[in-house]
Design a protein around this motif. Structure first.
Motif, PDB file in Angstrom:
ATOM      1  N   TYR A   1      -9.939  44.927 -18.852  1.00 49.98           N
ATOM      2  CA  TYR A   1      -9.232  44.023 -19.044  1.00 49.98           C
ATOM      3  C   TYR A   1      -8.019  43.972 -18.120  1.00 49.98           C
ATOM      4  CZ  TYR A   1     -11.898  43.824 -23.427  1.00 49.98           C
ATOM      5  OH  TYR A   1     -12.666  43.430 -24.345  1.00 49.98           O
ATOM      6  N   ALA A   2      -7.384  42.895 -17.993  1.00 46.76           N
ATOM      7  CA  ALA A   2      -6.085  42.676 -17.243  1.00 46.76           C
ATOM      8  C   ALA A   2      -5.195  43.073 -18.211  1.00 46.76           C
ATOM      9  CB  ALA A   2      -5.880  41.258 -16.806  1.00 46.76           C
ATOM     10  N   ASP A   3      -3.936  43.546 -17.733  1.00 48.81           N
ATOM     11  CA  ASP A   3      -3.037  43.865 -18.781  1.00 48.81           C
ATOM     12  C   ASP A   3      -2.387  42.642 -19.365  1.00 48.81           C
ATOM     13  OD1 ASP A   3      -1.380  46.601 -16.444  1.00 48.81           O
ATOM     14  OD2 ASP A   3      -2.901  46.753 -18.080  1.00 48.81           O
ATOM     15  N   SER A   4      -2.488  41.653 -18.882  1.00 45.23           N
ATOM     16  CA  SER A   4      -1.897  40.318 -19.448  1.00 45.23           C
ATOM     17  C   SER A   4      -2.558  39.991 -20.682  1.00 45.23           C
ATOM     18  CB  SER A   4      -1.786  39.418 -18.625  1.00 45.23           C
ATOM     19  OG  SER A   4      -3.189  39.049 -17.859  1.00 45.23           O
ATOM     20  N   VAL A   5      -3.996  40.419 -20.902  1.00 50.24           N
ATOM     21  CA  VAL A   5      -4.696  40.151 -22.138  1.00 50.24           C
ATOM     22  C   VAL A   5      -5.254  41.185 -22.989  1.00 50.24           C
ATOM     23  CG1 VAL A   5      -5.629  38.161 -20.766  1.00 50.24           C
ATOM     24  CG2 VAL A   5      -6.849  40.199 -20.793  1.00 50.24           C
ATOM     25  N   LYS A   6      -5.038  42.319 -22.218  1.00 47.69           N
ATOM     26  CA  LYS A   6      -5.511  43.403 -23.061  1.00 47.69           C
ATOM     27  C   LYS A   6      -4.615  43.434 -24.526  1.00 47.69           C
ATOM     28  CE  LYS A   6      -5.466  46.834 -20.680  1.00 47.69           C
ATOM     29  NZ  LYS A   6      -5.365  48.018 -19.615  1.00 47.69           N
ATOM     30  N   GLY A   7      -5.642  43.868 -25.470  1.00 49.83           N
ATOM     31  CA  GLY A   7      -5.036  43.897 -26.971  1.00 49.83           C
ATOM     32  C   GLY A   7      -5.033  42.501 -27.568  1.00 49.83           C
ATOM     33  N   ARG A   8      -5.217  41.589 -26.647  1.00 51.98           N
ATOM     34  CA  ARG A   8      -5.416  40.117 -27.299  1.00 51.98           C
ATOM     35  C   ARG A   8      -6.841  39.548 -27.239  1.00 51.98           C
ATOM     36  NH1 ARG A   8      -2.700  36.013 -25.208  1.00 51.98           N
ATOM     37  NH2 ARG A   8      -2.506  36.826 -23.106  1.00 51.98           N
ATOM     38  N   SER A   9      -7.579  39.894 -26.137  1.00 54.10           N
ATOM     39  CA  SER A   9      -8.887  39.559 -25.794  1.00 54.10           C
ATOM     40  C   SER A   9     -10.133  40.549 -25.939  1.00 54.10           C
ATOM     41  CB  SER A   9      -8.925  39.107 -24.308  1.00 54.10           C
ATOM     42  OG  SER A   9      -7.845  38.058 -24.213  1.00 54.10           O
ATOM     43  N   THR A  10     -11.223  40.142 -26.189  1.00 48.76           N
ATOM     44  CA  THR A  10     -12.392  40.972 -26.247  1.00 48.76           C
ATOM     45  C   THR A  10     -13.587  40.340 -25.416  1.00 48.76           C
ATOM     46  OG1 THR A  10     -11.853  41.811 -28.476  1.00 48.76           O
ATOM     47  CG2 THR A  10     -14.070  42.046 -27.825  1.00 48.76           C
ATOM     48  N   ILE A  11     -14.219  41.070 -24.769  1.00 51.23           N
ATOM     49  CA  ILE A  11     -15.133  40.697 -23.667  1.00 51.23           C
ATOM     50  C   ILE A  11     -16.598  41.160 -24.480  1.00 51.23           C
ATOM     51  CG2 ILE A  11     -14.868  42.403 -21.950  1.00 51.23           C
ATOM     52  CD1 ILE A  11     -16.202  40.112 -19.992  1.00 51.23           C
TER      53      ILE A  11
ATOM     54  N   LEU B   1      -3.020  33.368 -28.348  1.00 50.00           N
ATOM     55  CA  LEU B   1      -2.749  32.582 -27.134  1.00 50.00           C
ATOM     56  C   LEU B   1      -1.505  32.242 -27.002  1.00 50.00           C
ATOM     57  CD1 LEU B   1      -5.902  30.520 -27.372  1.00 50.00           C
ATOM     58  CD2 LEU B   1      -5.497  32.316 -25.555  1.00 50.00           C
ATOM     59  N   LYS B   2      -1.104  32.424 -25.510  1.00 53.82           N
ATOM     60  CA  LYS B   2       0.356  31.925 -25.054  1.00 53.82           C
ATOM     61  C   LYS B   2       0.076  30.593 -24.054  1.00 53.82           C
ATOM     62  CE  LYS B   2       1.527  36.734 -25.218  1.00 53.82           C
ATOM     63  NZ  LYS B   2       2.007  37.968 -24.314  1.00 53.82           N
ATOM     64  N   PRO B   3       1.206  29.881 -23.933  1.00 57.33           N
ATOM     65  CA  PRO B   3       1.141  29.027 -22.947  1.00 57.33           C
ATOM     66  C   PRO B   3       0.706  29.526 -21.519  1.00 57.33           C
ATOM     67  CG  PRO B   3       2.972  28.592 -24.413  1.00 57.33           C
ATOM     68  CD  PRO B   3       2.418  29.773 -24.777  1.00 57.33           C
ATOM     69  N   GLU B   4       1.062  30.607 -21.366  1.00 62.54           N
ATOM     70  CA  GLU B   4       0.852  30.942 -19.854  1.00 62.54           C
ATOM     71  C   GLU B   4      -0.649  31.608 -19.847  1.00 62.54           C
ATOM     72  OE1 GLU B   4       3.295  32.126 -22.055  1.00 62.54           O
ATOM     73  OE2 GLU B   4       3.831  34.217 -21.751  1.00 62.54           O
ATOM     74  N   ASP B   5      -1.193  31.416 -20.989  1.00 61.51           N
ATOM     75  CA  ASP B   5      -2.773  31.599 -20.734  1.00 61.51           C
ATOM     76  C   ASP B   5      -3.469  30.362 -20.335  1.00 61.51           C
ATOM     77  OD1 ASP B   5      -2.597  33.532 -23.761  1.00 61.51           O
ATOM     78  OD2 ASP B   5      -3.036  34.269 -21.682  1.00 61.51           O
ATOM     79  N   THR B   6      -2.763  29.154 -20.291  1.00 60.09           N
ATOM     80  CA  THR B   6      -3.222  27.990 -19.468  1.00 60.09           C
ATOM     81  C   THR B   6      -3.924  28.104 -18.243  1.00 60.09           C
ATOM     82  OG1 THR B   6      -2.052  26.567 -20.906  1.00 60.09           O
ATOM     83  CG2 THR B   6      -3.005  25.607 -19.128  1.00 60.09           C
TER      84      THR B   6
ATOM     85  N   GLN C   1      -3.026  25.548 -29.827  1.00 55.21           N
ATOM     86  CA  GLN C   1      -1.801  25.723 -30.048  1.00 55.21           C
ATOM     87  C   GLN C   1      -1.532  27.369 -29.944  1.00 55.21           C
ATOM     88  OE1 GLN C   1      -0.546  24.298 -33.951  1.00 55.21           O
ATOM     89  NE2 GLN C   1       0.244  22.361 -33.128  1.00 55.21           N
ATOM     90  N   ALA C   2      -0.161  27.555 -29.428  1.00 52.53           N
ATOM     91  CA  ALA C   2       0.113  28.926 -29.295  1.00 52.53           C
ATOM     92  C   ALA C   2      -0.034  29.712 -30.541  1.00 52.53           C
ATOM     93  CB  ALA C   2       1.451  28.760 -28.868  1.00 52.53           C
ATOM     94  N   GLY C   3      -0.505  30.968 -30.319  1.00 53.15           N
ATOM     95  CA  GLY C   3      -0.545  31.714 -31.456  1.00 53.15           C
ATOM     96  C   GLY C   3      -2.324  31.426 -32.053  1.00 53.15           C
ATOM     97  N   GLY C   4      -2.902  30.548 -31.405  1.00 54.13           N
ATOM     98  CA  GLY C   4      -4.245  30.403 -31.930  1.00 54.13           C
ATOM     99  C   GLY C   4      -5.088  31.156 -31.156  1.00 54.13           C
ATOM    100  N   SER C   5      -6.526  31.013 -31.519  1.00 51.26           N
ATOM    101  CA  SER C   5      -7.625  31.789 -30.896  1.00 51.26           C
ATOM    102  C   SER C   5      -8.644  30.803 -30.503  1.00 51.26           C
ATOM    103  CB  SER C   5      -8.186  32.590 -32.123  1.00 51.26           C
ATOM    104  OG  SER C   5      -7.438  33.410 -32.511  1.00 51.26           O
ATOM    105  N   LEU C   6      -9.419  31.448 -29.265  1.00 51.60           N
ATOM    106  CA  LEU C   6     -10.483  30.544 -28.849  1.00 51.60           C
ATOM    107  C   LEU C   6     -11.600  31.373 -28.197  1.00 51.60           C
ATOM    108  CD1 LEU C   6     -10.859  27.410 -28.015  1.00 51.60           C
ATOM    109  CD2 LEU C   6     -10.007  27.986 -25.904  1.00 51.60           C
TER     110      LEU C   6
END
Length: 120
Positions: free
Chosen positions: A59-69, A85-90, A13-18
């Motif tokens: 990181y891409a700007d679109s995921v910076k701050g929300r993702s960690t590699i 997570l956002k629907p546009e991350d699909t 769901q949106a807002g969740g983690s993976l």
């Protein structure tokens, strides 16, 4: 033969983690930079994140701050932790390897991809 294998995709769901995982191959895993890319339906594949041979991250700007590699050289694994997570991350997420230093311009080896679907 170098062949990354992704896992960990799914429906969230949106807002969740993976957390995505990639079992990377190669006789000297630490000699590869690793990257994550994604491709949404009808769109070109785009860069998401990468980690260099020395551990520098990008990181891409679109995921910076929300993702960690991150990478675990002892286990030949690379991970992408995604949150908020956002629907546009699909998209289908791909793992890739490159023997280049720094942030590679070209990744030579690609996995088959894992689907991530974010519902609103």
């Amino acid at each position: 033969q170098v062949q990354p294998v992704e896992s960990g995709g799914g429906l969230v769901q949106a807002g969740g983690s993976l957390r995505l995982s990639c079992a990377a191959s190669g006789r000297t895993f630490s000699s590869y930079a690793l990257g994550w890319f994604r491709q949404a339906p009808g769109k070109d594949r785009e860069f998401v994140a990468a980690i260099s041979r020395s551990g520098s991250t990008y990181y891409a700007d679109s995921v910076k701050g929300r993702s960690t590699i991150s990478r675990d050289n002892a286990k030949n694994m690379v991970y992408l932790q995604m949150s908020s997570l956002k629907p546009e991350d699909t998209a289908v997420y791909y793992c890739a390897q490159s023997p280049a230093y720094g942030l590679p311009k070209v990744f030579d080896y690609w996995g088959q991809g894992t689907q991530v679907t974010v519902s609103s």
